[in-house]
Motif scaffolding. Structure first.
Motif, PDB file in Angstrom:
ATOM      1  N   PHE A 101       0.388  17.410   6.405  1.00 31.82           N
ATOM      2  CA  PHE A 101      -0.910  17.998   6.116  1.00 31.82           C
ATOM      3  C   PHE A 101      -1.555  17.219   4.979  1.00 31.82           C
ATOM      4  O   PHE A 101      -0.858  16.680   4.135  1.00 31.82           O
ATOM      5  CB  PHE A 101      -0.747  19.449   5.680  1.00 31.82           C
ATOM      6  N   SER A 102      -2.890  17.181   4.934  1.00 35.34           N
ATOM      7  CA  SER A 102      -3.525  16.550   3.780  1.00 35.34           C
ATOM      8  C   SER A 102      -3.339  17.472   2.581  1.00 35.34           C
ATOM      9  O   SER A 102      -3.188  18.684   2.743  1.00 35.34           O
ATOM     10  CB  SER A 102      -5.012  16.328   4.043  1.00 35.34           C
ATOM     11  N   PHE A 103      -3.334  16.865   1.375  1.00 37.39           N
ATOM     12  CA  PHE A 103      -3.014  17.687   0.201  1.00 37.39           C
ATOM     13  C   PHE A 103      -4.075  18.743  -0.044  1.00 37.39           C
ATOM     14  O   PHE A 103      -3.792  19.809  -0.584  1.00 37.39           O
ATOM     15  CB  PHE A 103      -2.790  16.810  -1.039  1.00 37.39           C
ATOM     16  N   PHE A 104      -5.287  18.474   0.414  1.00 39.34           N
ATOM     17  CA  PHE A 104      -6.372  19.433   0.251  1.00 39.34           C
ATOM     18  C   PHE A 104      -6.088  20.697   1.069  1.00 39.34           C
ATOM     19  O   PHE A 104      -6.049  21.816   0.558  1.00 39.34           O
ATOM     20  CB  PHE A 104      -7.664  18.765   0.724  1.00 39.34           C
ATOM     21  N   LEU A 105      -5.786  20.471   2.357  1.00 38.33           N
ATOM     22  CA  LEU A 105      -5.512  21.585   3.261  1.00 38.33           C
ATOM     23  C   LEU A 105      -4.257  22.336   2.832  1.00 38.33           C
ATOM     24  O   LEU A 105      -4.185  23.567   2.900  1.00 38.33           O
ATOM     25  CB  LEU A 105      -5.320  21.017   4.668  1.00 38.33           C
ATOM     26  N   ARG A 143       0.853  -1.190   0.000  1.00 36.48           N
ATOM     27  CA  ARG A 143       0.000   0.000   0.000  1.00 36.48           C
ATOM     28  C   ARG A 143       0.890   1.242   0.000  1.00 36.48           C
ATOM     29  O   ARG A 143       1.806   1.342   0.819  1.00 36.48           O
ATOM     30  CB  ARG A 143      -0.854  -0.053   1.272  1.00 36.48           C
ATOM     31  N   ILE A 144       0.619   2.163  -0.925  1.00 34.32           N
ATOM     32  CA  ILE A 144       1.383   3.404  -0.991  1.00 34.32           C
ATOM     33  C   ILE A 144       0.619   4.477  -0.246  1.00 34.32           C
ATOM     34  O   ILE A 144      -0.547   4.727  -0.543  1.00 34.32           O
ATOM     35  CB  ILE A 144       1.576   3.866  -2.450  1.00 34.32           C
ATOM     36  N   LYS A 145       1.246   5.058   0.744  1.00 38.45           N
ATOM     37  CA  LYS A 145       0.525   6.094   1.493  1.00 38.45           C
ATOM     38  C   LYS A 145       1.018   7.496   1.171  1.00 38.45           C
ATOM     39  O   LYS A 145       0.268   8.330   0.717  1.00 38.45           O
ATOM     40  CB  LYS A 145       0.594   5.812   2.980  1.00 38.45           C
ATOM     41  N   SER A 146       2.288   7.757   1.420  1.00 33.29           N
ATOM     42  CA  SER A 146       2.753   9.122   1.163  1.00 33.29           C
ATOM     43  C   SER A 146       3.314   9.200  -0.248  1.00 33.29           C
ATOM     44  O   SER A 146       3.906   8.253  -0.756  1.00 33.29           O
ATOM     45  CB  SER A 146       3.836   9.498   2.162  1.00 33.29           C
ATOM     46  N   ARG A 147       3.084  10.327  -0.876  1.00 34.40           N
ATOM     47  CA  ARG A 147       3.628  10.509  -2.218  1.00 34.40           C
ATOM     48  C   ARG A 147       4.264  11.877  -2.319  1.00 34.40           C
ATOM     49  O   ARG A 147       3.795  12.846  -1.723  1.00 34.40           O
ATOM     50  CB  ARG A 147       2.528  10.379  -3.272  1.00 34.40           C
TER      51      ARG A 147
END
Lengths: 260, 145
Positions: A167-171, A74-78
């Protein structure tokens, strides 16, 4: 028998590491699948190997005589580092054409994984350059160019720390848009900047999801529709969150401070 | 003279972007050239055809084709050249102005600008698709021979 099983496992893990590095750093889906298959089939006379890759995970299976081994990752951070993609691409070509053992291959890949990106000062400088030159493409005065340079430079600096703090990419993109707008408003209010719109445009161009856009298109043509769709959605959400960040800041500015 | 100036500005801007995407050192200048070529094509056809959608479409084809060509010639993934090369064509200012029109409640203008932004984005996509498909045809021919 035990030795061959160990060797098989080593090969699989090495292919998995290669795929993981590529997928995390912004390679297209077909390139990741292709690399994994090529690495798997290059040793031990493996006839059947299959890989299924999406932007969030790798699934792979290899058959060797009577054994079937499979892995899920599973890939989590990119994050974006096209240099690593290029290096793994070169590595897979070298590995297939040489007698390298899987242990050597794994250690080379782990070194690639640890490779540093361009240093922060270099990124800051070139971030400023690209923001200000894109403002220049739409035609701005010299002082606006300087303002865009400074605000893009600070935006890259802020993004660097936001990336570190999970941080989430949205925020992250909302905050990026807000910071870009606040800085531009500041420069205009102080009196150095002249054209608020063009300074903001030059700064937020740094947030444009270039990799997501390009890969969404390229994945769709290679018939990886699942990846193409999810990357397209990613690009769309990023664009919307930038617009949201900029829009809400401008709205507050117009409403509270009377605007321009 | 105008074209040379635009070429240089787009060249330097794209180089800045390629650093942000961590492109390998030996490919930075090449991707700058591709970005500048795409932008020049856009500027020229935008002028001749007076349509930004057509200009971006042709620009994206140039970026895609020259990216694939460079990729084959220098043995690098094509995205290394195409990702930064496409950035000058991205409708950043159009989407900004449509957002601005929305928050200032000029909805007719906003709808105009937003649809133009969407068409530009679609023409980037189709330009890259055409370039990649052309590249695929030539790849297959080579294998058959």
């Amino acid at each position: 028998m035990d030795a061959t099983k160990k060797e098989l496992k080593g090969l699989l893990v090495m292919a998995l590491i290669a795929g993981r590095i590529m997928l995390r750093n912004g390679a297209e889906t077909y390139r990741v699948e292709d690399t994994i298959l090529r690495l798997c089939k290059s040793r031990m006379n493996i006839k059947y190997a299959e890989a299924f890759v999406t932007p969030t995970g790798i699934f792979m299976t290899v058959e060797y005589r009577d054994e079937v081994l499979s892995y899920t990752y599973r890939i989590k951070s990119r994050n974006i580092d096209l240099n690593k993609v290029t290096l793994v691409n070169e590595f897979s070509r070298n590995f297939v054409n040489s007698d390298m053992t899987t242990e050597e291959g794994s250690s080379i890949l782990k070194e690639i994984e640890k490779k540093k990106t361009y240093s922060l000062p270099v990124q800051l400088f070139f971030g400023g350059i690209s923001g200000s030159f894109f403002a220049l493409l739409s035609g701005v005065r010299f002082l606006d160019l300087v303002c865009t340079f400074i605000s893009s430079l600070s935006l890259i600096g802020v993004l660097y720390y936001l990336n570190k703090s999970k941080f989430s990419f949205f925020l992250k993109n909302i905050l990026g848009g807000m910071i870009a707008t606040i800085l531009s408003i500041f420069f205009v209010e102080v009196g150095i900047g002249h054209d608020l719109n063009k300074i903001i445009i030059g700064t937020i161009i740094l947030l444009v999801p270039g990799v997501a856009i390009t890969n969404a298109i390229r994945d769709s043509i290679t018939e990886d529709f699942l990846s193409g769709l999810s990357r397209g959605i990613e690009a769309l959400i990023i664009a919307l969150s930038i617009a949201f960040g900029v829009g809400i800041t401008l709205r507050i500015y117009f409403q509270a401070l009377g605007g321009m | 003279m105008y074209f040379i100036k635009q070429f240089l500005i787009a060249f330097i801007g794209t180089i800045g972007f390629s650093i942000l995407f961590n492109i390998p050192k030996d490919s930075v200048v090449k991707s700058g050239i591709i970005g500048a070529l795409g932008w020049i094509t856009y500027v020229f056809f935008n002028d001749v055809l007076s349509s930004s959608v057509a200009g971006v479409f042709l620009g994206a084809i140039v970026v895609g084709l020259s990216g694939e060509l460079f990729a084959r010639f220098f043995r690098k993934p094509a995205t290394v050249f195409i990702i930064p090369g496409i950035i000058p064509l991205v409708p950043g200012s159009k989407s900004y102005y449509s957002m601005l029109a929305f928050i200032e409640q000029r909805y007719t203008e906003a709808a105009n600008l937003a649809s133009e932004t969407m068409f530009i984005a679609l023409s980037i996509a189709s330009g890259i698709i055409i370039a990649a498909s052309v590249n695929k045809i030539f790849k297959k021919k080579k294998i058959i021979k």
